[in-house]
Write an enzyme that holds these catalytic residues in place. Structure first.
Site, short mmCIF file in Angstrom:
data_model
loop_
_atom_site.label_atom_id
_atom_site.label_comp_id
_atom_site.label_asym_id
_atom_site.label_seq_id
_atom_site.Cartn_x
_atom_site.Cartn_y
_atom_site.Cartn_z
N VAL A 78 0.70 -1.17 -0.13
CA VAL A 78 0.11 0.02 0.06
C VAL A 78 0.81 1.06 -0.06
O VAL A 78 0.41 2.25 0.12
CB VAL A 78 -0.92 -0.06 1.28
N ARG A 101 4.30 2.42 -2.36
CA ARG A 101 4.23 2.84 -3.74
C ARG A 101 4.68 1.98 -4.66
O ARG A 101 5.39 0.85 -4.02
CB ARG A 101 5.47 4.04 -3.86
N ASP A 132 -2.05 -2.50 -4.08
CA ASP A 132 -3.05 -1.49 -4.54
C ASP A 132 -2.16 -0.33 -5.32
O ASP A 132 -2.70 0.37 -5.76
CB ASP A 132 -3.38 -0.81 -2.93
N GLU A 142 0.81 2.80 -13.39
CA GLU A 142 -0.83 3.09 -13.03
C GLU A 142 -1.29 4.03 -14.12
O GLU A 142 -0.73 4.93 -14.63
CB GLU A 142 -0.67 3.63 -11.64
N HIS A 160 -5.25 1.66 -6.57
CA HIS A 160 -4.55 2.67 -5.65
C HIS A 160 -5.71 3.44 -4.98
O HIS A 160 -5.82 4.68 -5.12
CB HIS A 160 -3.78 3.73 -6.49
N SER A 193 -6.41 2.41 -1.37
CA SER A 193 -6.57 2.01 -0.06
C SER A 193 -6.75 3.03 0.95
O SER A 193 -7.31 2.70 2.07
CB SER A 193 -5.02 1.30 0.20
#
Length: 327
Positions: free
Chosen positions: A231, A233, A257, A262, A281, A283
């Site tokens: 959670v 990077r 996550d 991304e 992304h 969380s």
């Protein structure tokens, strides 16, 4: 160190990426807002601004336009995220502008997210949902959570919130920070902690020391039963190395996550792995989180205006907020 206020009204550039912060107009008083959705717009509005709010914390626009833009008036940059890697580049850090983040908004939500992932793995929730869709009745045994070992990398507020919740369900938790402190292992002790780790939780800031910290070599130290929960990077993990370990059963699973790229590309094998839980992304993103981010920025803007010390000042040498405990 306190930041003295400039002459009112203060000019604030807002990099919003197409979605303006809710209630920002009413939260900033008489500050003049200069909105930008794209790098080109940011380059246009930034000159003359004393403050920059990077609401779109997934954008690299600040770095893209920095060298070609007049930022001489800029004295404070605030990012609407806990991580600062998008804006903590050398030119900004060396400019004399103070950098702050949104530390404190995401701690508990992210800790709950991690706990949920741990329980989902232990209780085989993904398989239960798949069997439910197939209308298949298949009895299985699941795992205890209590008594398992969690190694949490990142001993700042998020890592400590994670440790608190995991400890509350009976897990044995080891915190790992940049350096050793009471109840915290130093980062260089991590290899010795991995062999008996059931859940490796990554909640560290992205720095030169932590980038790529989970790779083939460190994965090899984990037991086959281990699961990874990231959670922090995406670049904390060498994604291809982790993907390979998951595909071969070298480790039991991962809840991810954040990712190196991304959104996660549609052709990534991670999408179809049965031992992987994916989320986009999110969380720390709970109902009301955007309002909390605006409130934090507004409080810091009032401090800036009054010449008081700002909250969540990032240490330019370390690349994260260094007050209030290890990271």
């Amino acid at each position: 160190m306190p930041v003295s206020a400039g002459q009112d009204p203060i000019s604030v550039a807002v990099l919003h990426g197409g979605e303006t912060p809710p209630g920002l107009d009413g939260a900033v008083g008489d500050a003049r807002l200069r909105l930008a959705a794209t790098p080109d717009e940011l380059a246009t509005v930034l000159p003359g601004c004393e403050v920059l709010l990077t609401w779109d914390f997934t954008s690299d626009a600040v770095k893209q336009v920095w060298d070609a833009t007049d930022t001489s008036a800029l004295r404070w940059v605030h990012t609407a995220s806990a991580g600062v890697d998008r804006v903590a580049f050398p030119a900004l850090l060396g400019s004399g502008a103070t950098l702050t983040n949104s530390r404190g908004v995401f701690d508990r939500p992210m800790a709950e997210f991690v706990l949920g992932a741990v329980i989902a793995f232990a209780k085989d929730t993904a398989r239960s949902l798949a069997l439910q869709r197939e209308r298949t009745w298949r009895h299985r045994e699941t795992e205890n959570v209590a008594g398992t070992v969690a190694t949490v990398v990142g001993s700042g507020p998020i890592g400590r919130a994670v440790a608190e919740l995991l400890g509350a369900v009976g897990m044995r938790v080891r915190l790992v920070g940049r350096r050793a402190a009471e109840g915290v292992h130093a980062f260089d002790e991590l290899p010795g902690l991995l062999p008996d780790t059931d859940y490796l939780v990554l909640a560290a800031p992205l720095t030169d020391d932590t980038r790529g910290m989970l790779h083939t070599g460190t994965i090899a130290l984990l037991p086959e039963r281990a699961r990874v929960v990231n959670v922090g990077r995406g670049p904390l993990v060498v994604q291809d190395d982790l993907t390979g370990a998951l595909a071969t059963g070298r480790i039991a699973g991962a809840a991810l996550d954040v990712f190196e790229v991304e959104p996660l590309p549609a052709d990534s094998p991670l999408w179809t792995m049965e031992n992987v839980l994916l989320s986009p992304h999110m969380s720390g993103d709970v109902v009301g989180w955007k309002d909390m981010l605006v409130a934090l920025f507004a409080d810091n803007l009032a401090r800036f205006r009054d010449g008081r010390e700002l909250r969540n000042v990032v240490d330019p040498e370390r690349g994260y907020v260094s007050t209030g405990g290890n990271q």
